[in-house]
Design a protein around this motif. Structure first.
Motif, short mmCIF file in Angstrom:
data_model
loop_
_atom_site.label_atom_id
_atom_site.label_comp_id
_atom_site.label_asym_id
_atom_site.label_seq_id
_atom_site.Cartn_x
_atom_site.Cartn_y
_atom_site.Cartn_z
N MET A 189 7.25 53.51 40.42
CA MET A 189 8.32 54.17 39.67
C MET A 189 9.42 53.17 39.32
O MET A 189 9.91 53.15 38.18
CB MET A 189 8.89 55.33 40.47
N SER A 190 9.81 52.34 40.28
CA SER A 190 10.87 51.35 40.03
C SER A 190 10.44 50.35 38.98
O SER A 190 11.22 49.99 38.08
CB SER A 190 11.22 50.63 41.34
N GLU A 191 9.18 49.90 39.03
CA GLU A 191 8.68 48.92 38.06
C GLU A 191 8.66 49.52 36.66
O GLU A 191 9.09 48.87 35.69
CB GLU A 191 7.29 48.46 38.47
N GLU A 192 8.16 50.73 36.54
CA GLU A 192 8.08 51.37 35.23
C GLU A 192 9.47 51.66 34.67
O GLU A 192 9.72 51.53 33.47
CB GLU A 192 7.24 52.65 35.31
N ALA A 193 10.38 52.07 35.55
CA ALA A 193 11.75 52.36 35.11
C ALA A 193 12.43 51.10 34.58
O ALA A 193 13.18 51.15 33.59
CB ALA A 193 12.55 52.95 36.27
N LEU A 194 12.18 49.96 35.23
CA LEU A 194 12.75 48.70 34.76
C LEU A 194 12.19 48.30 33.40
O LEU A 194 12.91 47.74 32.56
CB LEU A 194 12.50 47.59 35.78
N LYS A 195 10.92 48.59 33.15
CA LYS A 195 10.33 48.29 31.84
C LYS A 195 11.02 49.12 30.75
O LYS A 195 11.32 48.61 29.66
CB LYS A 195 8.83 48.60 31.85
N VAL A 196 11.25 50.39 31.05
CA VAL A 196 11.94 51.25 30.09
C VAL A 196 13.36 50.76 29.86
O VAL A 196 13.84 50.70 28.72
CB VAL A 196 11.96 52.71 30.60
#
Length: 262
Positions: A189-196
């Motif tokens: 979740m943290s990785e995907e949120a940073l991409k967004v």
């Protein structure tokens, strides 16, 4: 709730002493005034009668409470540049099934509707949310729904928390999600949120914005300018508390970079 007139008096004194940012915060900011017969919009209207150059940042607003006055809130934010276009709305999960287990009284669709409405009014607004991963009862599809919600709505900042049981609560007595699963979901979740976040921040590169020099930069390097949507722009040279115009020339998932042009 703290008396409206007392909040306004405190803000007035702070502005007279040179304050450039006012944070309105509480356990549940969007419930402000329900016990007094007024609400957060009434408070903002009163604060905006104070003369001076300063920004107001609103605190966390729970979806169901926010829904009571969102249209009025959008109108008053439109009316005055001094309110940061920053909205912290904690959804907690993108799964209606998990929200029900959590005893939340709203569905993810309400959060979606609110974000769409805010973004229609303020395309460059900053929207933050909170996500709890690994709550008892959360399956892989439930977690996937939370991921999809963050990506679909392009949430600018996501505070990710792993569920931690508190003794004596109903959730503590339920079957727990294994720690390794919670850790893996939190990481993803943290990785995907940073991409967004990075994709959103890159849209601001090449533009100029007005803001205030809020504090020293990260790790003491340079200075942080908060622009009108509360995004941080790190610049090399500036004067604390000054209102400036910045040109943005770079972006990370966490902040923008730029320089003061006037």
């Amino acid at each position: 709730s703290y008396e409206l007139r007392d909040v306004v008096d405190n803000v007035r004194r702070a502005v007279q002493r040179g304050a450039r940012e006012i944070y309105l915060t509480g356990q549940e900011t969007s419930a402000y005034g329900r016990d007094k017969g007024y609400d957060l919009v009434d408070l903002l209207e009163s604060i905006l009668r104070i003369e001076g150059r300063f920004f107001i940042r609103m605190g966390m607003m729970e979806p169901l409470e926010l829904d009571r006055f969102l249209d009025r809130l959008i109108d008053i934010v439109k009316s005055d540049w001094r309110i940061y276009r920053f909205f912290h709305i904690p959804v907690q999960s993108g799964s209606d099934r998990v929200l029900k287990v959590m005893r939340r009284k709203y569905e993810a669709s309400l959060f979606r509707e609110e974000v769409v409405k805010i973004r229609k009014a303020f395309p460059d607004s900053t929207i933050a949310t909170d996500i709890i991963v690994g709550h008892p009862g959360e399956g892989e599809e439930d977690f996937a729904e939370s991921l999809r919600l963050i990506k679909e709505l392009e949430i600018d900042k996501v505070h990710v928390a792993r569920f931690s049981p508190r003794p004596g609560t109903e959730a503590a007595s339920m079957r727990q999600v294994p720690d390794p699963v919670k850790k893996a979901r939190s990481k993803l979740m943290s990785e995907e949120a940073l991409k967004v976040s990075l994709a959103r921040n890159l849209k601001f590169v090449g533009s100029t914005f007005n803001g205030v020099v809020s504090q020293p930069g990260y790790r003491g390097r340079g200075f942080m300018v908060r622009i009108g949507n509360y995004r941080p722009v790190i610049v090399e040279k500036a004067s604390l508390s000054a209102f400036v115009t910045v040109s943005v020339d770079g972006a990370t998932p966490i902040h923008l970079t730029g320089r003061v042009v006037e």
